[in-house]
Write a protein that holds these residues in place. Sequence first.
Motif, PDB file in Angstrom:
ATOM      1  N   UNK A  71      39.999  47.717  33.032  1.00 49.08           N
ATOM      2  CA  UNK A  71      39.152  47.327  34.159  1.00 49.08           C
ATOM      3  C   UNK A  71      39.699  46.066  34.823  1.00 49.08           C
ATOM      4  N   UNK A  72      40.008  45.058  34.037  1.00 52.42           N
ATOM      5  CA  UNK A  72      40.503  43.799  34.600  1.00 52.42           C
ATOM      6  C   UNK A  72      41.828  44.005  35.328  1.00 52.42           C
ATOM      7  N   UNK A  73      42.715  44.808  34.755  1.00 48.07           N
ATOM      8  CA  UNK A  73      44.005  45.035  35.412  1.00 48.07           C
ATOM      9  C   UNK A  73      43.844  45.875  36.672  1.00 48.07           C
ATOM     10  N   UNK A  74      42.878  46.801  36.675  1.00 49.45           N
ATOM     11  CA  UNK A  74      42.642  47.616  37.866  1.00 49.45           C
ATOM     12  C   UNK A  74      42.081  46.769  39.003  1.00 49.45           C
ATOM     13  N   UNK A  75      41.139  45.870  38.692  1.00 53.27           N
ATOM     14  CA  UNK A  75      40.612  44.976  39.725  1.00 53.27           C
ATOM     15  C   UNK A  75      41.724  44.109  40.295  1.00 53.27           C
ATOM     16  N   UNK A  76      42.577  43.578  39.424  1.00 55.07           N
ATOM     17  CA  UNK A  76      43.692  42.751  39.893  1.00 55.07           C
ATOM     18  C   UNK A  76      44.629  43.562  40.781  1.00 55.07           C
ATOM     19  N   UNK A  77      44.864  44.812  40.410  1.00 53.84           N
ATOM     20  CA  UNK A  77      45.752  45.666  41.211  1.00 53.84           C
ATOM     21  C   UNK A  77      45.127  45.994  42.566  1.00 53.84           C
ATOM     22  N   UNK A  78      43.827  46.307  42.571  1.00 55.18           N
ATOM     23  CA  UNK A  78      43.150  46.606  43.838  1.00 55.18           C
ATOM     24  C   UNK A  78      43.267  45.423  44.793  1.00 55.18           C
ATOM     25  N   UNK A  79      42.975  44.229  44.300  1.00 56.78           N
ATOM     26  CA  UNK A  79      42.986  43.059  45.183  1.00 56.78           C
ATOM     27  C   UNK A  79      44.403  42.677  45.595  1.00 56.78           C
ATOM     28  N   UNK A  86      35.021  43.418  49.035  1.00 61.74           N
ATOM     29  CA  UNK A  86      33.812  42.944  49.710  1.00 61.74           C
ATOM     30  C   UNK A  86      32.546  43.507  49.077  1.00 61.74           C
ATOM     31  N   UNK A  87      32.630  44.745  48.614  1.00 63.24           N
ATOM     32  CA  UNK A  87      31.475  45.415  48.014  1.00 63.24           C
ATOM     33  C   UNK A  87      31.940  46.196  46.803  1.00 63.24           C
ATOM     34  N   UNK A  88      31.188  46.086  45.714  1.00 63.21           N
ATOM     35  CA  UNK A  88      31.475  46.872  44.515  1.00 63.21           C
ATOM     36  C   UNK A  88      30.193  47.572  44.084  1.00 63.21           C
ATOM     37  N   UNK A  89      30.289  48.868  43.853  1.00 64.65           N
ATOM     38  CA  UNK A  89      29.141  49.639  43.398  1.00 64.65           C
ATOM     39  C   UNK A  89      29.544  50.373  42.129  1.00 64.65           C
ATOM     40  N   UNK A  90      28.826  50.089  41.052  1.00 64.78           N
ATOM     41  CA  UNK A  90      29.164  50.639  39.750  1.00 64.78           C
ATOM     42  C   UNK A  90      28.237  51.803  39.436  1.00 64.78           C
ATOM     43  N   UNK A  91      28.713  53.007  39.735  1.00 68.08           N
ATOM     44  CA  UNK A  91      27.883  54.201  39.550  1.00 68.08           C
ATOM     45  C   UNK A  91      28.350  55.070  38.393  1.00 68.08           C
ATOM     46  N   UNK A 121      31.914  45.450  31.864  1.00 67.19           N
ATOM     47  CA  UNK A 121      33.342  45.237  32.101  1.00 67.19           C
ATOM     48  C   UNK A 121      33.634  45.105  33.594  1.00 67.19           C
ATOM     49  N   UNK A 122      32.969  45.944  34.395  1.00 70.15           N
ATOM     50  CA  UNK A 122      33.188  45.904  35.845  1.00 70.15           C
ATOM     51  C   UNK A 122      32.642  44.615  36.454  1.00 70.15           C
ATOM     52  N   UNK A 123      31.480  44.165  35.979  1.00 70.43           N
ATOM     53  CA  UNK A 123      30.936  42.896  36.460  1.00 70.43           C
ATOM     54  C   UNK A 123      31.889  41.751  36.155  1.00 70.43           C
ATOM     55  N   UNK A 124      32.416  41.738  34.937  1.00 71.26           N
ATOM     56  CA  UNK A 124      33.371  40.699  34.567  1.00 71.26           C
ATOM     57  C   UNK A 124      34.598  40.728  35.478  1.00 71.26           C
ATOM     58  N   UNK A 125      34.954  41.926  35.929  1.00 72.64           N
ATOM     59  CA  UNK A 125      36.128  42.050  36.772  1.00 72.64           C
ATOM     60  C   UNK A 125      35.966  41.487  38.169  1.00 72.64           C
ATOM     61  N   UNK A 126      34.763  41.637  38.764  1.00 75.75           N
ATOM     62  CA  UNK A 126      34.609  41.264  40.173  1.00 75.75           C
ATOM     63  C   UNK A 126      33.913  39.938  40.412  1.00 75.75           C
ATOM     64  N   UNK A 127      33.079  39.495  39.482  1.00 75.22           N
ATOM     65  CA  UNK A 127      32.285  38.291  39.744  1.00 75.22           C
ATOM     66  C   UNK A 127      33.136  37.054  40.004  1.00 75.22           C
ATOM     67  N   UNK A 128      34.175  36.755  39.197  1.00 75.37           N
ATOM     68  CA  UNK A 128      34.912  35.505  39.419  1.00 75.37           C
ATOM     69  C   UNK A 128      35.497  35.349  40.817  1.00 75.37           C
ATOM     70  N   UNK A 129      36.124  36.392  41.349  1.00 77.66           N
ATOM     71  CA  UNK A 129      36.743  36.265  42.670  1.00 77.66           C
ATOM     72  C   UNK A 129      35.688  36.199  43.773  1.00 77.66           C
ATOM     73  N   UNK A 130      34.571  36.919  43.602  1.00 77.97           N
ATOM     74  CA  UNK A 130      33.508  36.839  44.612  1.00 77.97           C
ATOM     75  C   UNK A 130      32.875  35.452  44.623  1.00 77.97           C
ATOM     76  N   UNK A 131      32.623  34.891  43.447  1.00 79.21           N
ATOM     77  CA  UNK A 131      32.059  33.543  43.372  1.00 79.21           C
ATOM     78  C   UNK A 131      33.031  32.530  43.962  1.00 79.21           C
ATOM     79  N   UNK A 132      34.309  32.705  43.687  1.00 80.77           N
ATOM     80  CA  UNK A 132      35.313  31.780  44.226  1.00 80.77           C
ATOM     81  C   UNK A 132      35.333  31.810  45.748  1.00 80.77           C
ATOM     82  N   UNK A 133      35.123  32.984  46.330  1.00 79.87           N
ATOM     83  CA  UNK A 133      35.101  33.118  47.789  1.00 79.87           C
ATOM     84  C   UNK A 133      33.744  32.784  48.375  1.00 79.87           C
ATOM     85  N   UNK A 137      29.241  41.641  47.641  1.00 77.42           N
ATOM     86  CA  UNK A 137      28.055  42.428  47.327  1.00 77.42           C
ATOM     87  C   UNK A 137      28.354  43.304  46.120  1.00 77.42           C
ATOM     88  N   UNK A 138      27.413  43.315  45.180  1.00 79.64           N
ATOM     89  CA  UNK A 138      27.553  44.118  43.970  1.00 79.64           C
ATOM     90  C   UNK A 138      26.325  45.005  43.828  1.00 79.64           C
TER      91      UNK A 138
END
Length: 258
Positions: A71-79, A86-91, A121-133, A137-138
Amino acid sequence: MMTMTSTRPAKLAWITGASSGIGRALALKLVREGYRVAASARGQEALQALAAEANGAIIPFPLDITDSNAVLSTVARIEAELGPIDMAVFSAGSYVRERPTQFKAAKLRQMVELNIIGTGNCLEGVIPSMVARGAGKIGILASVSGYTGLPGGGLYGGSKSMLITLAEAMHPELAEKGVTLSIINPGFVKTPLTDKNDFPMPFLITAEEAADHIYTGMEKGRFEIAFPWKMVVSLKLLRLLPYSLYFAITRKMLRNDR
């Protein structure tokens, strides 16, 4: 083939569980609204088929959300490849029904590992960069079944109740940091998971209708996005009843479920 409807630089959404059901319908909805979508699921063929419908606006990122490192490596690759999310939806999630007389801890573990830990795992992946910016939206897909315990729904509903509680606890601090957290509580939605049900599903809606509700709610920054309203009201009222009345009603549900 679908085309994007906006000429502005497209925002980026990341959707998990995007190969079918609500996740798939939401990915296509977001493309129609001008988003680019990074779509994740375990099924690579289904993701490729989804991408083919969107004329390049959906980019597949196959992923098992229970693998925290992946999950962490996929988020890093996406960004790195597409830019900030901008928006992450965990379905992504699973559903099982259970009978207390045939209780299996393995089924509980399945619900916890996918529906709860996988979402974590997904929350851990996106929260740091969103908070930094200071922006983002999650959306966490839970369920109205997380409001209260219903016969056959203890494992699934319990996992969704945990997500609701988690979102309620996290929302105030994330809001202070500029990140909007939404909890999404659908009722019965026609998906491959609900197609397995052999009991009545009141107020059943399509995945496309669910996607419309989610998009509208997230664009408006709502904390709870719950639908259809008749199902929402019924279960919220049920959980307020004293247990003597509550169990009188749920025992009738049990008889109807056999």
